[in-house]
Design an enzyme around this catalytic site. Structure first.
Site, PDB file in Angstrom:
ATOM      1  N   CYS A 120       3.196   8.815   0.471  1.00 52.57           N
ATOM      2  CA  CYS A 120       4.109   8.166   1.525  1.00 52.57           C
ATOM      3  C   CYS A 120       4.138   6.769   1.224  1.00 52.57           C
ATOM      4  O   CYS A 120       3.216   5.789   0.579  1.00 52.57           O
ATOM      5  CB  CYS A 120       2.856   7.795   3.079  1.00 52.57           C
ATOM      6  N   CYS A 132       6.798  -6.188   7.945  1.00 52.79           N
ATOM      7  CA  CYS A 132       7.560  -5.265   8.134  1.00 52.79           C
ATOM      8  C   CYS A 132       8.292  -6.187   9.256  1.00 52.79           C
ATOM      9  O   CYS A 132       7.641  -7.383   9.683  1.00 52.79           O
ATOM     10  CB  CYS A 132       7.214  -3.882   8.838  1.00 52.79           C
ATOM     11  N   GLU A 162       0.750  -1.270   0.316  1.00 53.38           N
ATOM     12  CA  GLU A 162      -0.497  -0.253  -0.074  1.00 53.38           C
ATOM     13  C   GLU A 162       0.957   1.267   0.337  1.00 53.38           C
ATOM     14  O   GLU A 162       1.936   1.177   0.438  1.00 53.38           O
ATOM     15  CB  GLU A 162      -0.338  -0.022   1.669  1.00 53.38           C
ATOM     16  N   CYS A 221      -1.123   6.430   9.804  1.00 54.71           N
ATOM     17  CA  CYS A 221      -0.051   5.326  10.283  1.00 54.71           C
ATOM     18  C   CYS A 221       0.088   4.353  11.211  1.00 54.71           C
ATOM     19  O   CYS A 221      -0.620   3.975  11.999  1.00 54.71           O
ATOM     20  CB  CYS A 221       0.716   6.416  11.332  1.00 54.71           C
TER      21      CYS A 221
END
Ligand code: SAH
Length: 373
Positions: free
Chosen positions: A132, A139, A119, A353
């Site tokens: 972004c 991760c 994304e 975020c």
């Protein structure tokens, strides 16, 4: 065990060997134009008997004009285009879904060549326009409050896939000729994929491509050292005890190490290091935490960016109340530290975020929970 068996065995061995050779020639990867820095492209062209200066033309087509097929590079001769199409790949992530938030933020779901998804987010008018972008599929850092962390690391993105997000977003938003900033705050830990991230930044900075200046790029890191030009470090807690609970890598690179590295880091006269700090109700948001944080960062040319938690199912933390957020910010400011509170954008489409996650084939228990809830 007769002679026949041995013969059979030899035959099948030969077949395996044969098919291995075949397979190797069949999948010999062609260099990908989207993955090469300009100097590397110049060498690759030269090695194939072409002129180096075509690299500049190719860069302009790919980055300035958004071309995704060599055949469309019309200032190269027809023969050269045909040859290059055989010699090089040009891979572009496919835009498969687009969400638009009530506040104008847009989230893009992109499919990579191997079918994995990432994304990227467009955050307009802050007053800058910001892309972004992601550096990894998933991760490995497993921060306690982050949804992407729940995926685990699926794989690193290539430089071409990192820069490719900018190509796709600039095209979809018709912003090729506009100024925009880049924040490496999508999925992944950029310094955990250091080489490809740096290569992508050099590709994006190339004067014949997007020509992005380092000033427009912010790399946010959990604190895998060393770092670069402009830093934002995800600190999130003033002590090792607290930070260790939230950010597992703290056991390797602790709070004191990070502060010491920041003090050593050569900054331009006007630059400052940003410390990001996710505010979690009852965990790191007390007046005492604020005072400790202010004292901790006092020795670094820095500013603090507070990020009130974007809550999500499966994340066992709460966002503090606005009063608590204000009180925290005020204490930090009263200690003479420059502080801002990040306004989270696109929360309604999970573009904020820590909310970037794509369902892969391997779902962790927490991820399944997140989907069910
Ligand atoms: N791996 C990089 C980029 C992560 S995203 C890093 O750690 O800096 C950018 C910021 O959002 C980081 O500070 C990250 O810790 C924070 N973040 C992650 N999950 C969040 C959440 N649920 N709410 C608010 N901020 C979050």
């Amino acid at each position: 065990m007769g002679a026949l068996d041995k013969d059979e065995a030899r035959k099948s061995y030969a077949t395996i060997e044969g098919s291995r050779v075949l397979r190797m020639t069949a999948v010999e990867p062609r260099p990908d134009l989207a993955d090469l820095e300009r100097p590397a492209l110049e060498s690759a062209l030269e090695a194939r008997g072409h002129k180096r200066f075509h690299a500049r033309q190719i860069f302009r087509w790919i980055y300035k004009h958004g071309v995704t097929d060599v055949a469309a590079m019309t200032d190269l001769s027809r023969e050269l285009r045909a040859t290059l199409s055989g010699e090089f790949a040009l891979t572009t992530p496919a835009l498969t879904h687009r969400d638009i938030s009530a506040d104008g933020t847009q989230k893009f779901l992109l499919r990579l060549a191997d079918g994995r998804h990432i994304e990227s987010v467009f955050i307009p008018d802050t007053p800058a326009n910001t892309f972004c972008i992601s550096t990894q599929v998933g991760c490995a850092m497993a921060c306690a409050f982050c949804l992407t962390g729940k995926m685990g690391l699926v794989r690193n993105l290539t430089a071409g896939e990192i820069a490719g997000q900018v190509r796709v977003l600039a095209g979809a938003l018709e912003m090729r000729d506009k100024k925009f900033n880049i924040v490496l705050m999508g999925m992944g830990e950029p310094l955990h994929n250091y080489d490809d991230t740096m290569r992508a930044l050099r590709i994006l900075a190339d004067e014949h491509g997007f020509g992005l200046s380092a000033r427009r790029i912010t790399l946010s890191t959990v604190g895998l050292l060393p770092a670069l030009e402009r830093l934002a470090i995800s600190l999130h807690a003033p002590t090792d005890l607290q930070r260790g609970e939230l950010v597992p890598i703290n056991k390797k690179y602790g709070v004191a190490d990070i502060i010491a590295a920041c003090q050593r880091f050569p900054l331009n006269r006007r630059s400052r290091i940003t410390f990001e700090y996710v505010l979690l109700a009852g965990v790191n948001d007390s007046p005492q935490d604020a005072r400790k944080l202010a004292k901790l960062v006092a020795g670094v040319k820095s500013k603090v960016n507070l990020i009130p938690l974007n809550a999500a199912p499966g994340i066992p933390f709460e966002r503090p109340s606005d009063e608590v957020i204000d009180r925290f910010a005020k204490i930090v400011a009263d200690h003479g530290v420059s502080v801002s509170v990040r306004k989270s954008r696109g929360r309604d489409i999970r573009a904020a975020c820590g909310q970037l996650i794509v369902e892969g084939p391997r779902k962790s228990a927490a991820q399944q929970l997140a989907v069910v809830m």
